[in-house]
Design an enzyme around this catalytic site. Sequence first.
Site, PDB file in Angstrom:
ATOM      1  N   HIS A 164      -2.781 -32.900  19.667  1.00  0.00           N
ATOM      2  CA  HIS A 164      -1.619 -33.680  20.101  1.00  0.00           C
ATOM      3  C   HIS A 164      -0.488 -32.757  20.546  1.00  0.00           C
ATOM      4  CE1 HIS A 164      -3.502 -37.353  18.652  1.00  0.00           C
ATOM      5  NE2 HIS A 164      -4.016 -36.552  17.732  1.00  0.00           N
ATOM      6  N   LYS A 191      10.365   0.076  13.773  1.00  0.00           N
ATOM      7  CA  LYS A 191      10.882   0.403  12.433  1.00  0.00           C
ATOM      8  C   LYS A 191      11.939   1.511  12.533  1.00  0.00           C
ATOM      9  CE  LYS A 191       6.559  -0.489   9.936  1.00  0.00           C
ATOM     10  NZ  LYS A 191       5.503   0.111   9.146  1.00  0.00           N
ATOM     11  N   GLU A 210      -3.469  -6.282  15.530  1.00  0.00           N
ATOM     12  CA  GLU A 210      -3.019  -4.967  15.033  1.00  0.00           C
ATOM     13  C   GLU A 210      -4.168  -3.956  15.130  1.00  0.00           C
ATOM     14  OE1 GLU A 210      -1.660  -4.204  10.851  1.00  0.00           O
ATOM     15  OE2 GLU A 210       0.324  -4.092  11.749  1.00  0.00           O
ATOM     16  N   GLU A 246      10.989  -4.452   3.991  1.00  0.00           N
ATOM     17  CA  GLU A 246      11.060  -5.869   3.633  1.00  0.00           C
ATOM     18  C   GLU A 246      10.646  -6.077   2.172  1.00  0.00           C
ATOM     19  OE1 GLU A 246       9.624  -4.575   6.274  1.00  0.00           O
ATOM     20  OE2 GLU A 246       9.870  -5.823   8.057  1.00  0.00           O
ATOM     21  N   LYS A 298       0.841  -1.197   0.000  1.00  0.00           N
ATOM     22  CA  LYS A 298       0.000   0.000   0.000  1.00  0.00           C
ATOM     23  C   LYS A 298       0.881   1.254   0.000  1.00  0.00           C
ATOM     24  CE  LYS A 298      -3.393   2.378   2.864  1.00  0.00           C
ATOM     25  NZ  LYS A 298      -4.149   2.367   4.123  1.00  0.00           N
ATOM     26  N   GLY A 346      -4.428  -1.922   5.522  1.00  0.00           N
ATOM     27  CA  GLY A 346      -3.640  -3.048   5.008  1.00  0.00           C
ATOM     28  C   GLY A 346      -4.247  -4.397   5.364  1.00  0.00           C
ATOM     29  N   ARG A 347      -4.646  -4.566   6.622  1.00  0.00           N
ATOM     30  CA  ARG A 347      -5.151  -5.877   7.058  1.00  0.00           C
ATOM     31  C   ARG A 347      -6.578  -6.130   6.591  1.00  0.00           C
ATOM     32  NH1 ARG A 347      -3.824  -2.352  10.924  1.00  0.00           N
ATOM     33  NH2 ARG A 347      -5.373  -1.543  12.374  1.00  0.00           N
TER      34      ARG A 347
HETATM   35  O1  F6P Z   1       4.037  -2.306   9.649  1.00  0.00           O
HETATM   36  C1  F6P Z   1       2.703  -2.619   9.680  1.00  0.00           C
HETATM   37  C2  F6P Z   1       2.075  -2.471   8.327  1.00  0.00           C
HETATM   38  O2  F6P Z   1       1.908  -1.147   8.028  1.00  0.00           O
HETATM   39  C3  F6P Z   1       0.747  -3.216   8.243  1.00  0.00           C
HETATM   40  O3  F6P Z   1      -0.292  -2.523   8.812  1.00  0.00           O
HETATM   41  C4  F6P Z   1       0.644  -3.438   6.776  1.00  0.00           C
HETATM   42  O4  F6P Z   1      -0.312  -4.399   6.452  1.00  0.00           O
HETATM   43  C5  F6P Z   1       2.057  -3.847   6.454  1.00  0.00           C
HETATM   44  O5  F6P Z   1       2.865  -3.059   7.302  1.00  0.00           O
HETATM   45  C6  F6P Z   1       2.482  -3.700   5.016  1.00  0.00           C
HETATM   46  O6  F6P Z   1       2.359  -2.380   4.584  1.00  0.00           O
HETATM   47  P1  F6P Z   1       2.447  -1.996   3.049  1.00  0.00           P
HETATM   48  O7  F6P Z   1       1.319  -2.672   2.349  1.00  0.00           O
HETATM   49  O8  F6P Z   1       2.344  -0.513   3.014  1.00  0.00           O
HETATM   50  O9  F6P Z   1       3.760  -2.490   2.528  1.00  0.00           O
END
Ligand code: F6P
Length: 550
Positions: A386, A514, A355, A214, A208, A269-270
């Site tokens: 188990h 972060k 979150e 990452e 987003k 995002g979620r």
């Molecule tokens: O760090 C948390 C977060 O912002 C989440 O809320 C989100 O889903 C994820 O990182 C990934 O964010 P993006 O889609 O902006 O890469």
Amino acid sequence: MPTKPLIDQTEWQALKDHRSAMDSVHMRDLFDQDPDRFQRYFVEAAGLSLDYSKNRITQETLGHLMALARARHLPEQIEALFKGEHVNNTEDRPALHTALRNLGDGPVEVDGTDIMPEVRQTLKRMEEFVWRVRSTQWRGFSNKPFTDVVSIGIGGSFLGPKLVSAALKPYWHGQLNCHYVANIDGSHITEVLRHINPETTLFLIQSKSFRTQETLENTRIAREWFLHNGGSEDRIAKHFVAVTANEAEAIDFGITRDNIFPMWDWVGGRYSLWSAIGLPTALTIGMENFRGLLAGAHAMDRHFREAPLEENMPVIMALLGIWYGNFWDADAHAVLPYDHYLRGLPAHLMQLDMESNGKCVRRGGEPVHWETGPIIWGGAGANGQHAYHQLLHQGTRLSPADFIMPLHTHNPVGQHHAILFANCLSQAQALMRGKTRDEAHQELLDKGHSEDEATRLAPHKAIPGNKPSNTLLFDRATPHTIGALIALYEHKTFTQGAIWDVDSFDQWGVELGKQLGQTILGRLNADTDDITTDSSTDGLIKLFRKTHDV
Ligand code: F6P
């Protein structure tokens, strides 16, 4: 909207008093006293059935919980969500994931502008793209059809689509494999790249913000790999597609404008798997099935918006969670899908719920003086039986559980499905009934143990019972039921946040890590001690440097 602190509501005090009265009540007795208990605490919506009879509740409990929901203006808050009011107040924006699956013709407005034309247009673009890839019109640089899709994204740009892709594996296109890369641990992308061919691989960059470290680093590696294995700059456009709300940075990064699908700041995002972030899913299951997923979620949206609170599945589940979390000291909630394809559900719900509602201040900034979101955990049934179910049965901590299972399997093999179903029901039954010490003692005698031995072992074999659970059933894991199931948990999460008066749509808590990570990264890469923090972090940085010759 609620202004009073939650604990100052008279309905809160009434629940506290009622909780004391329920202290000595065992669910076993409630079932024995009421042969209609199952029918009484059973609700259906959007193809899902919820049996919530195995909870520490009576009609009086529900009456108090519903009164609390009304006192917190829940119906008005639900309307505000659907109408696009700025329910995400710290970021001053709406949370309109429901618009992404709005199948009606009507408008949905954000600050006076109808967003539905753009939503529908994006779905059409997705449809065309999915069709071109699946029908092999869109091919790789050597004119071979795609065999693999690699989705690079993290958090909500990873967990939701990954869950849905896995949940709907029986609907996958036979010729198209889908891989997800999220972790900045280089092993993740290395393992995926090892097994694919650049000529036949399509990369979807899902972010987003287009600023997530990452995702950007993994994309860099994927790009380099592509360029070193037959690709070239002018071939990138055939193999790299992005989904983002930050078009400018995606273009700067080297993605062609025509290959960018939009996201909007009014989608969290979620909550984004319903948007173009769902492209990896749509590519594998096809657009018709993706629309089926949206239709299932839409059916749950309508139920949530229209059903009276007393018959409202997300509301009931949310209030039960509040009952245990706020009045019975339950810190956790287990999600136990008895379906191999749904094994990713706990991971997605961990982000969705924790979150959203892992918050310690109210929407107005005041501290909360009540517990908020629980620890969500879980895993695939029957495997957990188990492993960690021991704690559910005999541990000292209380973790209500959701048992989730389809009535029919996509893979009828021998007696497997009936055995799985029996396991699911027996676990919920054992949690509810337990086994008294007398029963355990008698059972041991019946098995031929001596009186002494039975007396010694009975306390260990006794199981307290009275452990709450919900059982959620549906006919089969189809796009429609999976859509409804995920939307159910979204609305459960929203309802709890609304009652606790927290902003369920921000996530400021993840930012500090972060920020600190950037500073630490700088120190790992350079032999400089001009910034020091605490002796633990400093010591660990030095250890890293020593082993990396910095
Ligand atoms: O760090 C948390 C977060 O912002 C989440 O809320 C989100 O889903 C994820 O990182 C990934 O964010 P993006 O889609 O902006 O890469």
